[in-house]
Every structure is written in C-alpha cells, then in structure tokens.
Design a protein around this motif. Structure first.
Motif, PDB file in Angstrom:
ATOM      1  N   LYS A  87       0.833  -1.201   0.000  1.00 17.55           N
ATOM      2  CA  LYS A  87       0.000   0.000   0.000  1.00 17.55           C
ATOM      3  C   LYS A  87       0.871   1.255   0.000  1.00 17.55           C
ATOM      4  O   LYS A  87       0.573   2.227  -0.692  1.00 17.55           O
ATOM      5  CB  LYS A  87      -0.943   0.006   1.200  1.00 17.55           C
ATOM      6  N   GLU A  88       1.935   1.229   0.763  1.00 20.63           N
ATOM      7  CA  GLU A  88       2.831   2.387   0.841  1.00 20.63           C
ATOM      8  C   GLU A  88       3.475   2.668  -0.518  1.00 20.63           C
ATOM      9  O   GLU A  88       3.547   3.809  -0.965  1.00 20.63           O
ATOM     10  CB  GLU A  88       3.914   2.156   1.909  1.00 20.63           C
ATOM     11  N   SER A  89       3.938   1.625  -1.183  1.00 26.29           N
ATOM     12  CA  SER A  89       4.542   1.765  -2.506  1.00 26.29           C
ATOM     13  C   SER A  89       3.548   2.355  -3.503  1.00 26.29           C
ATOM     14  O   SER A  89       3.867   3.264  -4.277  1.00 26.29           O
ATOM     15  CB  SER A  89       5.029   0.397  -2.997  1.00 26.29           C
ATOM     16  N   LEU A  90       2.328   1.848  -3.485  1.00 23.98           N
ATOM     17  CA  LEU A  90       1.295   2.348  -4.388  1.00 23.98           C
ATOM     18  C   LEU A  90       0.938   3.801  -4.070  1.00 23.98           C
ATOM     19  O   LEU A  90       0.762   4.621  -4.978  1.00 23.98           O
ATOM     20  CB  LEU A  90       0.055   1.468  -4.319  1.00 23.98           C
ATOM     21  N   LYS A  91       0.860   4.133  -2.796  1.00 22.32           N
ATOM     22  CA  LYS A  91       0.528   5.492  -2.388  1.00 22.32           C
ATOM     23  C   LYS A  91       1.603   6.470  -2.871  1.00 22.32           C
ATOM     24  O   LYS A  91       1.288   7.524  -3.417  1.00 22.32           O
ATOM     25  CB  LYS A  91       0.397   5.560  -0.864  1.00 22.32           C
ATOM     26  N   LEU A  92       2.864   6.116  -2.675  1.00 20.53           N
ATOM     27  CA  LEU A  92       3.960   6.988  -3.107  1.00 20.53           C
ATOM     28  C   LEU A  92       3.956   7.178  -4.620  1.00 20.53           C
ATOM     29  O   LEU A  92       4.158   8.284  -5.124  1.00 20.53           O
ATOM     30  CB  LEU A  92       5.308   6.413  -2.654  1.00 20.53           C
ATOM     31  N   ARG A  93       3.703   6.100  -5.355  1.00 20.18           N
ATOM     32  CA  ARG A  93       3.662   6.196  -6.816  1.00 20.18           C
ATOM     33  C   ARG A  93       2.488   7.054  -7.275  1.00 20.18           C
ATOM     34  O   ARG A  93       2.613   7.848  -8.195  1.00 20.18           O
ATOM     35  CB  ARG A  93       3.612   4.805  -7.440  1.00 20.18           C
ATOM     36  N   SER A  94       1.355   6.892  -6.622  1.00 20.22           N
ATOM     37  CA  SER A  94       0.188   7.692  -6.972  1.00 20.22           C
ATOM     38  C   SER A  94       0.462   9.174  -6.733  1.00 20.22           C
ATOM     39  O   SER A  94       0.183  10.017  -7.592  1.00 20.22           O
ATOM     40  CB  SER A  94      -1.027   7.253  -6.143  1.00 20.22           C
ATOM     41  N   GLU A  95       1.011   9.492  -5.571  1.00 21.56           N
ATOM     42  CA  GLU A  95       1.317  10.886  -5.253  1.00 21.56           C
ATOM     43  C   GLU A  95       2.273  11.478  -6.281  1.00 21.56           C
ATOM     44  O   GLU A  95       2.077  12.601  -6.755  1.00 21.56           O
ATOM     45  CB  GLU A  95       1.907  10.997  -3.848  1.00 21.56           C
ATOM     46  N   PHE A  96       3.293  10.725  -6.640  1.00 23.15           N
ATOM     47  CA  PHE A  96       4.269  11.224  -7.601  1.00 23.15           C
ATOM     48  C   PHE A  96       3.675  11.340  -9.008  1.00 23.15           C
ATOM     49  O   PHE A  96       3.750  12.394  -9.636  1.00 23.15           O
ATOM     50  CB  PHE A  96       5.512  10.325  -7.624  1.00 23.15           C
ATOM     51  N   LEU A  97       3.088  10.259  -9.493  1.00 26.39           N
ATOM     52  CA  LEU A  97       2.610  10.234 -10.874  1.00 26.39           C
ATOM     53  C   LEU A  97       1.437  11.185 -11.121  1.00 26.39           C
ATOM     54  O   LEU A  97       1.386  11.856 -12.152  1.00 26.39           O
ATOM     55  CB  LEU A  97       2.226   8.808 -11.280  1.00 26.39           C
ATOM     56  N   VAL A  98       0.506  11.247 -10.184  1.00 24.22           N
ATOM     57  CA  VAL A  98      -0.676  12.085 -10.380  1.00 24.22           C
ATOM     58  C   VAL A  98      -0.402  13.529  -9.951  1.00 24.22           C
ATOM     59  O   VAL A  98      -0.651  14.468 -10.716  1.00 24.22           O
ATOM     60  CB  VAL A  98      -1.905  11.507  -9.631  1.00 24.22           C
ATOM     61  N   SER A  99       0.122  13.701  -8.744  1.00 25.39           N
ATOM     62  CA  SER A  99       0.284  15.057  -8.208  1.00 25.39           C
ATOM     63  C   SER A  99       1.492  15.793  -8.778  1.00 25.39           C
ATOM     64  O   SER A  99       1.392  16.973  -9.122  1.00 25.39           O
ATOM     65  CB  SER A  99       0.397  15.009  -6.685  1.00 25.39           C
ATOM     66  N   GLU A 100       2.633  15.118  -8.865  1.00 24.81           N
ATOM     67  CA  GLU A 100       3.845  15.814  -9.316  1.00 24.81           C
ATOM     68  C   GLU A 100       4.004  15.794 -10.839  1.00 24.81           C
ATOM     69  O   GLU A 100       4.202  16.834 -11.457  1.00 24.81           O
ATOM     70  CB  GLU A 100       5.088  15.209  -8.656  1.00 24.81           C
ATOM     71  N   VAL A 101       3.901  14.620 -11.443  1.00 25.56           N
ATOM     72  CA  VAL A 101       4.067  14.521 -12.894  1.00 25.56           C
ATOM     73  C   VAL A 101       2.834  15.070 -13.611  1.00 25.56           C
ATOM     74  O   VAL A 101       2.934  15.625 -14.703  1.00 25.56           O
ATOM     75  CB  VAL A 101       4.355  13.059 -13.320  1.00 25.56           C
ATOM     76  N   GLY A 102       1.668  14.896 -12.995  1.00 23.62           N
ATOM     77  CA  GLY A 102       0.435  15.401 -13.597  1.00 23.62           C
ATOM     78  C   GLY A 102      -0.214  14.436 -14.570  1.00 23.62           C
ATOM     79  O   GLY A 102      -0.990  14.845 -15.435  1.00 23.62           O
ATOM     80  N   LEU A 103       0.072  13.138 -14.418  1.00 20.97           N
ATOM     81  CA  LEU A 103      -0.553  12.152 -15.290  1.00 20.97           C
ATOM     82  C   LEU A 103      -2.019  11.977 -14.932  1.00 20.97           C
ATOM     83  O   LEU A 103      -2.399  12.074 -13.762  1.00 20.97           O
ATOM     84  CB  LEU A 103       0.157  10.799 -15.173  1.00 20.97           C
ATOM     85  N   GLU A 104      -2.813  11.707 -15.934  1.00 24.60           N
ATOM     86  CA  GLU A 104      -4.217  11.407 -15.708  1.00 24.60           C
ATOM     87  C   GLU A 104      -4.322   9.971 -15.167  1.00 24.60           C
ATOM     88  O   GLU A 104      -3.643   9.075 -15.689  1.00 24.60           O
ATOM     89  CB  GLU A 104      -5.011  11.515 -17.013  1.00 24.60           C
ATOM     90  N   PRO A 105      -5.145   9.741 -14.158  1.00 27.04           N
ATOM     91  CA  PRO A 105      -5.292   8.383 -13.625  1.00 27.04           C
ATOM     92  C   PRO A 105      -5.622   7.346 -14.690  1.00 27.04           C
ATOM     93  O   PRO A 105      -5.093   6.231 -14.664  1.00 27.04           O
ATOM     94  CB  PRO A 105      -6.422   8.534 -12.609  1.00 27.04           C
ATOM     95  N   VAL A 106      -6.445   7.708 -15.671  1.00 27.48           N
ATOM     96  CA  VAL A 106      -6.822   6.744 -16.716  1.00 27.48           C
ATOM     97  C   VAL A 106      -5.597   6.326 -17.527  1.00 27.48           C
ATOM     98  O   VAL A 106      -5.488   5.168 -17.938  1.00 27.48           O
ATOM     99  CB  VAL A 106      -7.953   7.300 -17.614  1.00 27.48           C
ATOM    100  N   SER A 107      -4.655   7.240 -17.762  1.00 27.66           N
ATOM    101  CA  SER A 107      -3.470   6.868 -18.536  1.00 27.66           C
ATOM    102  C   SER A 107      -2.579   5.901 -17.752  1.00 27.66           C
ATOM    103  O   SER A 107      -1.960   5.011 -18.335  1.00 27.66           O
ATOM    104  CB  SER A 107      -2.684   8.098 -18.991  1.00 27.66           C
ATOM    105  N   ILE A 108      -2.540   6.046 -16.446  1.00 29.24           N
ATOM    106  CA  ILE A 108      -1.777   5.107 -15.611  1.00 29.24           C
ATOM    107  C   ILE A 108      -2.446   3.738 -15.656  1.00 29.24           C
ATOM    108  O   ILE A 108      -1.765   2.713 -15.750  1.00 29.24           O
ATOM    109  CB  ILE A 108      -1.670   5.614 -14.157  1.00 29.24           C
ATOM    110  N   ALA A 109      -3.768   3.708 -15.615  1.00 33.00           N
ATOM    111  CA  ALA A 109      -4.500   2.432 -15.676  1.00 33.00           C
ATOM    112  C   ALA A 109      -4.210   1.693 -16.976  1.00 33.00           C
ATOM    113  O   ALA A 109      -4.119   0.467 -16.979  1.00 33.00           O
ATOM    114  CB  ALA A 109      -6.002   2.674 -15.532  1.00 33.00           C
TER     115      ALA A 109
END
Length: 182
Positions: free
Chosen positions: A79-101
């Motif tokens: 969960k921690e790994s996923l949370k950190l990746r989500s924070e980075f990819l969505v909040s910092e990089v600005g990727l759309e969640p659908v593109s990550i999916a």
C-alpha cells in the motif's frame, strides 16, 4: 512456477478461476503473473486491494480492471509503494489516472531509481528549451538506460554540462535541490 507442482490441484484451479475473474484468461501471457499475484490471497483481500487501487489512483471499476489485467503483479505491491507512486505520478508529474490504468507497468518501475530521475531530466530540459519535441513520460521511463542517456543526456553536454552528474546523483536517491544549468 515449480511451486504449482506441489500445490493442491483444487487450490490451483481456484487460482486460475480467480485470475480469470480478474480478466486474465488461461491463454494469456499474463497468466503466470496473475497466478503469482493471487496465489496466497483470499478473494476478500484481492477485493480490498482492488478497492485500494481505485481509491489511491482515482480509478473507476473499469480502469482498475484494465490495470490489473495488464499488470496483475500490481496486487502484490505494498500500500505504501502504491501510495507513493500515486502521489508522484498524479500530483507531481500530472498524469491522468486513466493513462496510468492503461499503462500500469509504470507502477513496476523504481520510483527513486528511474521514475523521479527521468522526470527531473525531462522537466529540466523542457524548462530550459532544450527539447525539440515533448516526449511522453511513459516513453521516457520505459526506454532502456542506454537509450535514455543517448537521447536525453548526451545531446545536451555543452548546454547543460552538469546534467549527467545531476541525473546520476538523482538515480542514487540523492535529489539535488535543482538540476544545474551552468
């Protein structure tokens, strides 16, 4: 998977059924990953992990299904790994969640050793007008180290002489306060 030879056949059948429910059919190249991901998880734990993915990455049911089908090992991530990746990819990089999916393999890459360093290089190059074309973040993180260095570091040796050093430092987890231009 040698362990399957000693596993109760009924349990193997249940694992295959579970993989199929996740959208990974028996003939898929992802079946091995799916079996490993569900091998020791109950249906309740799998459902809880999928719910966590949906909440963490702000995915719909369909997007979570796509991500798990394309990268079943995401169920094995902490969960921690996923949370950190989500924070980075969505909040910092600005990727759309659908593109990550739709490109969930990005979740398998090292956050500190690959994702962050490459993002910082691309960001630095963009901010300083050194990129002729805007590369996709996914392209930048999926290419090999050699190709990344050849495409994004080497061509800018004169304009950004510290880029290679800053990138190497960042890959070690020691993020410089900012990449140096001169």
């Amino acid at each position: 998977m040698p362990r399957l030879l000693t596993t109760n056949p009924e349990h193997v059948g249940a694992m295959v059924t579970c993989a199929e429910k996740l959208g990974v059919p028996c003939g898929s190249g992802m079946l091995r990953q799916a079996l490993q991901a569900v091998a020791f998880l109950s249906e309740e734990k799998i459902a809880a992990k999928v719910d966590y993915l949906k909440n963490t990455f702000r995915w719909s049911d369909a997007e979570a299904c796509v991500a798990v089908r394309k990268y079943p090992s995401v169920l094995r991530k902490s969960k921690e790994s996923l949370k950190l990746r989500s924070e980075f990819l969505v909040s910092e990089v600005g990727l759309e969640p659908v593109s990550i999916a739709h490109q969930p393999v990005v979740l398998s890459l090292s956050l500190e050793g690959r994702l962050r360093p490459r993002y910082y290089v691309i960001k630095f190059l963009k901010e300083n007008g050194l990129l002729h074309r805007d590369p996709s973040f996914f392209t930048a993180v999926k290419i090999t180290e050699k190709v990344f260095v050849e495409k994004f570091i080497c061509p800018h040796k004169e304009a950004a002489p510290h880029l290679a050093e800053d990138y190497a430092t960042t890959c070690k987890g020691e993020v410089p306060t900012n990449f140096r231009f001169t």
